[in-house]
Structure formats: structure tokens, C-alpha cells
Design a protein around this motif. Structure first.
Motif, PDB file in Angstrom:
ATOM      1  N   UNK A 203       5.309  -8.599   7.996  1.00 43.87           N
ATOM      2  CA  UNK A 203       5.987  -7.650   7.693  1.00 43.87           C
ATOM      3  C   UNK A 203       5.217  -6.380   8.068  1.00 43.87           C
ATOM      4  N   UNK A 204       3.848  -6.283   7.911  1.00 45.81           N
ATOM      5  CA  UNK A 204       3.400  -4.923   8.128  1.00 45.81           C
ATOM      6  C   UNK A 204       3.584  -4.539   9.698  1.00 45.81           C
ATOM      7  N   UNK A 205       3.791  -5.449  10.631  1.00 46.41           N
ATOM      8  CA  UNK A 205       3.748  -5.181  12.032  1.00 46.41           C
ATOM      9  C   UNK A 205       5.239  -4.359  12.274  1.00 46.41           C
ATOM     10  N   UNK A 206       6.239  -4.847  11.271  1.00 44.07           N
ATOM     11  CA  UNK A 206       7.447  -4.084  11.353  1.00 44.07           C
ATOM     12  C   UNK A 206       7.573  -2.817  10.656  1.00 44.07           C
ATOM     13  N   UNK A 207       6.522  -2.567   9.954  1.00 42.08           N
ATOM     14  CA  UNK A 207       6.845  -1.326   9.222  1.00 42.08           C
ATOM     15  C   UNK A 207       6.271   0.132   9.728  1.00 42.08           C
ATOM     16  N   UNK A 208       6.994   1.163   9.238  1.00 43.10           N
ATOM     17  CA  UNK A 208       6.769   2.565   9.937  1.00 43.10           C
ATOM     18  C   UNK A 208       5.604   2.944   9.405  1.00 43.10           C
ATOM     19  N   UNK A 209       4.914   2.685   8.288  1.00 45.31           N
ATOM     20  CA  UNK A 209       3.679   3.026   7.882  1.00 45.31           C
ATOM     21  C   UNK A 209       3.158   2.113   6.839  1.00 45.31           C
ATOM     22  N   UNK A 210       1.470   2.184   6.864  1.00 44.70           N
ATOM     23  CA  UNK A 210       0.814   1.422   5.849  1.00 44.70           C
ATOM     24  C   UNK A 210      -0.052   2.182   4.944  1.00 44.70           C
ATOM     25  N   UNK A 211      -0.045   1.596   3.500  1.00 47.91           N
ATOM     26  CA  UNK A 211      -0.712   2.240   2.465  1.00 47.91           C
ATOM     27  C   UNK A 211      -1.522   1.234   2.210  1.00 47.91           C
ATOM     28  N   UNK A 212      -2.803   1.292   2.137  1.00 49.48           N
ATOM     29  CA  UNK A 212      -3.842   0.246   1.524  1.00 49.48           C
ATOM     30  C   UNK A 212      -4.592   0.779   0.455  1.00 49.48           C
ATOM     31  N   UNK A 213      -4.517  -0.003  -0.504  1.00 47.65           N
ATOM     32  CA  UNK A 213      -5.066  -0.045  -1.804  1.00 47.65           C
ATOM     33  C   UNK A 213      -6.431  -0.902  -1.961  1.00 47.65           C
ATOM     34  N   UNK A 214      -7.452  -0.397  -2.479  1.00 51.17           N
ATOM     35  CA  UNK A 214      -8.678  -1.169  -3.134  1.00 51.17           C
ATOM     36  C   UNK A 214      -9.010  -0.651  -4.409  1.00 51.17           C
ATOM     37  N   UNK A 215      -9.291  -1.633  -5.163  1.00 54.83           N
ATOM     38  CA  UNK A 215      -9.850  -1.267  -6.567  1.00 54.83           C
ATOM     39  C   UNK A 215      -9.238  -0.089  -7.035  1.00 54.83           C
ATOM     40  N   UNK A 216      -7.754   0.025  -6.971  1.00 55.26           N
ATOM     41  CA  UNK A 216      -7.071   1.087  -7.645  1.00 55.26           C
ATOM     42  C   UNK A 216      -6.968   2.451  -6.824  1.00 55.26           C
ATOM     43  N   UNK A 217      -7.558   2.415  -5.643  1.00 52.69           N
ATOM     44  CA  UNK A 217      -7.665   3.542  -4.827  1.00 52.69           C
ATOM     45  C   UNK A 217      -6.815   3.384  -3.460  1.00 52.69           C
ATOM     46  N   UNK A 218      -6.228   4.666  -3.183  1.00 53.07           N
ATOM     47  CA  UNK A 218      -5.652   4.464  -1.920  1.00 53.07           C
ATOM     48  C   UNK A 218      -6.868   4.684  -0.854  1.00 53.07           C
ATOM     49  N   UNK A 219      -7.253   3.594  -0.009  1.00 51.91           N
ATOM     50  CA  UNK A 219      -8.377   4.127   0.877  1.00 51.91           C
ATOM     51  C   UNK A 219      -7.990   4.630   2.188  1.00 51.91           C
ATOM     52  N   UNK A 220      -6.805   4.509   2.820  1.00 53.70           N
ATOM     53  CA  UNK A 220      -6.342   4.772   3.981  1.00 53.70           C
ATOM     54  C   UNK A 220      -5.076   4.547   4.240  1.00 53.70           C
TER      55      UNK A 220
END
Ligand SMILES: Nc1ncnc2c1ncn2[C@@H]1O[C@H](COP(=O)(O)OP(=O)(O)OP(=O)(O)O)[C@@H](O)[C@H]1O
Ligand SMILES: [Mg+2]
Length: 231
Positions: A203-220
Motif C-alpha cells: 500500500x505505502x509504495x503506491x502512496x503519494x506521501x507517508x506520515x509516521x506515528x510513534x507513541x502518539x507523535x508524528x515522527x517524520x
């Protein structure tokens, strides 16, 4: 399309408090497919529920189509019906309705005329390649077919934003690829924005953008496709 700033969410159960999101901000452009990644428990579904206007109990600001979303049930119910579509891991189709009726249902809620309902429902069932199964109930369909019905239901009213929570988690590789391609192509055609929580690198390889969460924070955040979604 959708913009949120400083979103905080705490679940309270008796004396127990779980901080699920601790100040998450992002701006998502119209027509983009955005993957929301991160380990189990990192807050993906919590953020989707807030962006999908299913949860009003949070701190922070949420804007949809340039308008601040007021956190009251009346506003969010109307906005949800008008602008949003949903796809879930377990399809969440209504078991007593046929595939056709499931897809038509959001149009009924939006008071679309019977003639127009029929035209729009047939068109989208055709687009997801399931027109010949339209008379069947969900328990008479395979997982992949049910998810295609769910995609048709999510898109039938041409929503501005589709929220998808692990849409390919229960599907085999071939079916998952088909479902991903369908979401992408129909989304681009309709200029619909997708926010998709996923562990699935297909799925992610087809996305325009990735938002990454860790422990309730957006890390990158990573722009562009073909990225791996660790966790
Ligand atoms: N209804 C709830 N009541 C209490 N705590 C909750 C509730 N829903 C989620 N949580 C907690 O909030 C945190 C974030 O959960 P969330 O479901 O958003 O994670 P997730 O990233 O979607 O995980 P997964 O990948 O397993 O679906 C977790 O610590 C979870 O235990
Ligand atoms: Mg989840």
C-alpha cells in the motif's frame, strides 16, 4: 484538503488514562493518497477516527476543505455524510443488505433521488468490477469482493476524503494489489483524498506521501512513493 494542528487525544477509563496522540499536525493536499504508518498502538486508528469525524472528544484544531470543524455531533454528522467515505479492515458491510443496497445506502442518507441513486450505484459497482455480484449479501461474497463493495460504498457519493483503516490487512497479495489499484485509480479520477492507516508495504509504495506515528507523535514524513513502512 485536510489540515490538523496540535491534535491530542487521551482515553479515560476509570482511573486509567491513555495518551494516544500528543500533539500531531499535518496538512494533506487534495487528491493525495497518504499512508499513516507506525507500530501497533501508535495512534493510527485514533487519528483516523478524529479525521473521519467519528470522534469529537480531542484537543487541537481540524480543518476540512478550508473550514474549521466544530466539535459537535450535529456538525460532524452532516459533514461526514456530505464529504467522507470509509473503508475498514473488516469491510463493515450491513449483513442484511445486498451489495447493491450497501452501496446505495449513503445516497439514501443524502436524499439523492431514486433515479440518480440507481445511476450512481450501477456506475460505481461497474467501476469496481462487481456489478454481476450486486444481488448477493456480504456473507455470499469473498473477502476481496466484500472489500470492493466497501470501496464502492465509500466512493459512490464522490466524497472529498476517504478514511481507510488497514484496508488490505485481510486480503491475499493479488486481491490486495487489485484493491490498492482500484483505490488509487478511482481516487485520482474523482480527485478524492485518501488517508490510509496501513502496515502494508504494498500500500505505502503506491502512496503519494507517508506520515509516521510513534507513541502518539508524528515522527517524520516522507514525500513520494516506494518507501518502506517499518512497523
Ligand atoms: N477505546 C479506547 N479506550 C482506551 N484506550 C484506547 C482505546 N482505543 C485505543 N486506545 C489506546 O490508544 C493507543 C492508540 O491506539 P490506536 O488504536 O489508535 O493504535 P493503532 O496505531 O491504530 O494500532 P493498530 O496498528 O494495532 O491498529 C493505544 O495505546 C491503545 O491501547
Ligand atoms: Mg488501528
Amino acid at each position: 484538503m485536510i489540515w490538523f494542528e496540535g491534535i491530542c487525544k487521551t482515553y479515560k477509563q476509570g482511573d486509567n488514562e491513555t495518551c494516544a496522540l500528543s500533539g500531531v499536525s499535518a496538512n494533506i493536499e487534495t487528491g493525495d493518497t497518504v499512508a499513516l504508518c507506525g507500530p501497533s498502538g501508535s495512534g493510527k486508528s485514533t487519528l483516523l477516527n478524529i479525521c473521519g469525524l467519528l470522534d469529537n472528544d480531542y484537543h487541537g484544531e481540524l480543518y476540512l476543505d478550508g473550514q474549521r470543524v466544530a466539535q459537535d455531533t450535529m456538525t460532524t454528522t452532516l459533514l461526514r455524510r456530505e464529504k467522507l467515505g470509509f473503508i475498514f479492515q473488516n469491510y463493515n458491510l450491513i449483513p442484511v443488505m445486498t451489495a447493491y443496497e450497501n452501496v446505495e445506502y449513503p445516497l439514501l442518507l443524502n436524499n439523492v433521488s431514486s433515479k440518480e441513486r440507481s445511476r450512481m450505484t450501477r456506475h460505481i459497482l461497474d467501476a469496481v468490477g462487481i456489478a454481476d455480484q450486486a444481488h448477493k449479501r456480504p456473507n455470499q461474497l469473498s473477502g476481496g469482493q466484500q472489500q470492493r463493495v466497501a470501496i464502492a460504498r465509500a466512493l459512490v457519493k464522490y466524497p472529498r476524503l476517504v478514511i481507510a483503516d488497514e484496508p488490505t490487512a485481510n486480503l491475499d497479495t493479488q486481491t490486495a494489489n487489485l484493491v490498492i489499484d482500484l483505490m488509487r485509480s478511482l481516487g485520482k479520477e474523482m480527485q478524492t483524498t485518501f488517508l490510509v492507516a496501513t502496515h502494508d508495504d504494498r500500500m505505502t509504495s503506491h502512496c503519494d506521501r507517508i506520515i509516521r506515528l510513534q507513541d502518539g507523535l508524528l515522527i517524520d514524513e516522507i514525500n513520494g512513493g516506494f518507501q518502506q513502512c517499518a512497523g
